[in-house]
Design a protein around this motif. Structure first.
Motif: not given
Length: 83
Positions: A52-60, A65-73
């Motif tokens: 997960t850490d590697d993915y987040v570092r590569e696709n910040t 954006a994904f976390a913002a959409v989930i938070g809005c929903i």
């Protein structure tokens, strides 16, 4: 045959001792299995965390954006339940 008192009445010496010994062995085996499971779960969680850490570092930005959409929903669903 010599009979010894036990919790459930009288039992032969060999049976009383054998049942207690088997209980200890089962507890020991269960403890070892739980420890093995705990080690496996810890190793798996560590691997997932690293991936997960590697993915987040590569696709910040995608992750943000994904976390913002989930938070809005999630916020929308919570706000709609109050009404």
């Amino acid at each position: 045959m010599v009979m010894l008192p036990s919790l459930w009445g009288l039992c032969p010496i060999g049976e009383c001792v054998r049942s207690d010994y088997n209980g200890v062995m089962n507890t020991r085996e269960m403890t070892e299995k739980l420890q093995d499971w705990q080690k496996l779960a810890t190793k798996t969680a560590k691997n997932v965390g690293e991936a997960t850490d590697d993915y987040v570092r590569e696709n910040t930005w995608s992750t943000i954006a994904f976390a913002a959409v989930i938070g809005c929903i999630f916020g929308y669903l919570l706000a709609s339940r109050r009404d």
